[in-house]
Design a protein around this motif. Structure first.
Motif, short mmCIF file in Angstrom:
data_model
loop_
_atom_site.label_atom_id
_atom_site.label_comp_id
_atom_site.label_asym_id
_atom_site.label_seq_id
_atom_site.Cartn_x
_atom_site.Cartn_y
_atom_site.Cartn_z
N ARG A 1 7.90 2.72 8.19
CA ARG A 1 8.96 3.15 9.10
C ARG A 1 8.41 3.91 10.30
NH1 ARG A 1 14.03 2.13 7.17
NH2 ARG A 1 14.25 1.71 4.92
N GLY A 2 7.33 3.38 10.85
CA GLY A 2 6.76 3.93 12.08
C GLY A 2 5.65 4.94 11.88
N ASP A 3 5.36 5.34 10.65
CA ASP A 3 4.26 6.27 10.40
C ASP A 3 2.94 5.50 10.37
OD1 ASP A 3 3.01 8.66 9.99
OD2 ASP A 3 3.95 9.11 8.07
N THR A 4 1.84 6.23 10.27
CA THR A 4 0.52 5.61 10.30
C THR A 4 -0.31 5.99 9.08
OG1 THR A 4 -1.53 5.34 11.61
CG2 THR A 4 -0.49 7.51 11.61
N VAL A 5 -1.20 5.13 8.69
CA VAL A 5 -2.25 5.47 7.73
C VAL A 5 -3.27 6.35 8.44
CG1 VAL A 5 -4.19 4.51 6.41
CG2 VAL A 5 -1.96 3.39 6.33
N LEU A 6 -3.87 7.29 7.73
CA LEU A 6 -4.93 8.10 8.33
C LEU A 6 -6.25 7.35 8.16
CD1 LEU A 6 -3.97 11.69 7.11
CD2 LEU A 6 -3.50 10.60 9.33
N TYR A 7 -6.81 6.89 9.27
CA TYR A 7 -8.07 6.16 9.24
C TYR A 7 -9.25 7.11 9.37
CZ TYR A 7 -4.84 2.33 10.19
OH TYR A 7 -3.80 1.44 10.12
N VAL A 8 -10.42 6.63 9.03
CA VAL A 8 -11.63 7.45 9.08
C VAL A 8 -11.93 7.85 10.53
CG1 VAL A 8 -14.13 7.45 8.69
CG2 VAL A 8 -12.58 6.45 6.98
N ALA A 9 -12.36 9.10 10.74
CA ALA A 9 -12.71 9.58 12.08
C ALA A 9 -13.89 8.77 12.62
CB ALA A 9 -13.07 11.06 12.02
N TYR A 10 -13.89 8.56 13.94
CA TYR A 10 -14.88 7.67 14.54
C TYR A 10 -16.31 8.12 14.32
CZ TYR A 10 -15.81 10.84 18.48
OH TYR A 10 -16.21 11.90 19.26
N ASP B 1 5.93 -11.79 -7.64
CA ASP B 1 6.77 -11.84 -6.45
C ASP B 1 6.11 -11.05 -5.32
OD1 ASP B 1 8.92 -12.48 -4.92
OD2 ASP B 1 10.30 -11.04 -5.82
N LEU B 2 5.88 -11.70 -4.18
CA LEU B 2 5.22 -11.06 -3.04
C LEU B 2 6.22 -10.97 -1.89
CD1 LEU B 2 1.74 -12.87 -3.11
CD2 LEU B 2 2.44 -10.79 -4.32
N ARG B 3 6.93 -9.86 -1.85
CA ARG B 3 7.93 -9.66 -0.80
C ARG B 3 7.59 -8.42 0.00
NH1 ARG B 3 13.90 -11.23 -3.19
NH2 ARG B 3 13.25 -13.06 -4.40
N ASN B 4 7.52 -8.58 1.33
CA ASN B 4 7.20 -7.46 2.19
C ASN B 4 8.23 -6.35 2.09
OD1 ASN B 4 4.74 -8.11 3.94
ND2 ASN B 4 5.90 -10.00 4.06
N ARG B 5 9.48 -6.71 2.01
CA ARG B 5 10.52 -5.68 2.04
C ARG B 5 10.46 -4.75 0.83
NH1 ARG B 5 15.99 -9.34 1.08
NH2 ARG B 5 15.66 -9.83 -1.13
N ALA B 6 9.86 -5.21 -0.27
CA ALA B 6 9.74 -4.35 -1.45
C ALA B 6 8.80 -3.18 -1.20
CB ALA B 6 9.26 -5.17 -2.64
N MET B 7 7.93 -3.31 -0.17
CA MET B 7 6.95 -2.26 0.12
C MET B 7 7.45 -1.24 1.12
SD MET B 7 3.33 -4.34 0.21
CE MET B 7 3.90 -5.80 1.06
N LEU B 8 8.60 -1.49 1.74
CA LEU B 8 9.13 -0.60 2.76
C LEU B 8 9.43 0.78 2.16
CD1 LEU B 8 10.17 -0.50 5.73
CD2 LEU B 8 12.44 -1.03 4.80
N ILE B 9 8.97 1.82 2.85
CA ILE B 9 9.25 3.18 2.41
C ILE B 9 10.76 3.41 2.38
CG2 ILE B 9 9.01 5.62 3.02
CD1 ILE B 9 6.46 4.46 1.96
N ASP B 10 11.26 3.98 1.30
CA ASP B 10 12.69 4.25 1.13
C ASP B 10 13.51 2.97 1.21
OD1 ASP B 10 12.20 7.00 0.92
OD2 ASP B 10 12.26 7.24 3.10
N ALA B 11 12.98 1.89 0.66
CA ALA B 11 13.71 0.63 0.67
C ALA B 11 14.91 0.71 -0.26
CB ALA B 11 12.79 -0.51 0.22
#
Length: 388
Positions: A148-157, A273-283
């Motif tokens: 829902r618009g948030d980001t994963v924290l990636y490794v610092a460059y 079952d591989l459904r993208n919507r099942a992974m949505l935060i607060d689905a």
């Protein structure tokens, strides 16, 4: 609209080359599978290939042109059209990247190393990104639909090279001894999730991770059903996101279940079952799918094991964690006929990817020996007798 930021689930590609995969001879099927994967992976960045790319791919699949000729045709096609159709940038990226991936997947060589990972990115995006193969020199964030618009924290460059070295070296030194197939898959999923979370490139991290993974799985003895990357590449990416996302305030922890479900379909032939919507935060609750994974009946590992001859199963048990020459293996099994050993014992083990030579590029090497692959060890551990 909720799904505007993701491709519709189950959407067909320009061409899935199913007919080639179903009825063609092995080499043609391999080429078709490579193209299906290459084209399908473009969906992770919302890209679509052109009709011209599909026609060129068909010519290569049918053996009319080589993969190098296909690359040249695609390159020349855009050199002549760029001045007239500047809005074709996305299709140009998808086409060039697809043919580069198809070429990579057609090669058996593989280097499981940091230079090998960087080279994978360079070769995929050569002629597309100026920074192909180059580690990013800035920190990045990416808004994710599934978060829902948030980001994963990636490794610092400034930690990228050290982190890559650490993760790949740790995986290279990891022993799969004693793990059954389920445990092996869970570990592979954990490794891939960690590798992806590093995100060493400005763009193209998921496609690079997917191709590096496919080639790593081959080196481990798995012939993965790459059609899953063609049909579910967006799910694969979202599963990587959820495996790496933590938000303490919202009570969300990293969840590897979605990724494990993908890998069990990929390597065991399960039908999770591989459904993208099942992974949505607060689905919504009705969108959720069970977190547990079904067990195949029978599992593909059981089927492979059952189809092996008795002496081949004994060979797997004899190898264990060691490497044996053909002569040493025959002695361990009490066999004397070298021709029959190669045809009915060693041959089937090599063919189904449970045993591999330590010198794969020089089969007649004077010091040639054979060892279990990761797949072979997992199959044995899952199917060995209780008193073994």
């Amino acid at each position: 609209m909720l799904f505007e930021e993701q491709p519709p689930e189950g959407e067909a590609r320009f061409s899935d080359f199913d007919e080639y995969v179903r009825v063609s001879e092995p080499r043609t099927r391999e080429r078709a599978s490579a193209w299906k994967t290459a084209i399908g992976l473009q969906a992770v960045d919302g890209l679509r290939v052109s009709d011209y790319l599909v026609e060129t791919a068909q010519r290569h699949i049918e053996g009319e042109i080589s993969i190098d000729e296909a690359q040249n045709l695609v390159r020349n096609y855009y050199e002549t059209r760029a001045a007239r159709l500047p809005d074709e940038a996305d299709a140009q990226e998808a086409d060039k990247v697809s043919v580069n991936i198809a070429k990579l997947l057609g090669e058996r060589s593989f280097s499981f190393s940091v230079p090998g990972f960087l080279a994978t990115h360079r070769r995929i995006f050569e002629g597309v990104f100026e920074h192909a193969g180059m580690i990013r020199r800035c920190d990045i964030t990416k808004k994710e639909w599934v978060l829902r618009g948030d980001t994963v924290l990636y490794v610092a460059y400034d930690e990228l090279e050290r982190t890559l070295e650490y993760d790949i070296a740790r995986e290279r030194g990891f022993s799969y001894s004693g793990l059954n197939m389920g445990e092996t898959i869970a570990h592979i999923a954990k490794f891939v999730a960690g590798l992806w979370q590093i995100h060493p490139f400005l763009e193209g991290n998921t496609r690079t991770t997917a191709i590096f993974l496919i080639k790593y799985l081959r080196s481990a003895g798995f012939e993965a059903d790459n059609v899953l990357f063609e049909r579910h590449s967006w799910y694969f990416r979202n599963a990587l996101v959820r495996a790496n996302y933590r938000n303490v305030k919202k009570g969300v922890s990293p969840n590897p279940d979605f990724l494990i479900r993908f890998f069990r379909n990929l390597l065991l032939g399960e039908q999770n079952d591989l459904r993208n919507r099942a992974m949505l935060i607060d689905a919504p609750a009705e969108w959720s799918t069970p977190t547990s994974t079904p067990t195949s009946t029978p599992s593909s590992s059981e089927a492979v094991w059952a189809n092996l001859g008795e002496t081949t199963r004994r060979l797997v048990a004899a190898l264990g964690e060691s490497a044996l020459s053909a002569k040493e293996a025959m002695t361990a099994l009490g066999l004397k006929d070298r021709k029959n050993f190669r045809e009915y014992t060693l041959g089937p083990a090599l063919k189904c990817g449970i045993v591999c030579p330590i010198y794969p590029d020089r089969l007649n090497h004077p010091g040639q020996k054979y060892r279990l692959t990761v797949k072979g060890a997992a199959l044995f551990n899952e199917n060995k007798p209780a008193n073994a």
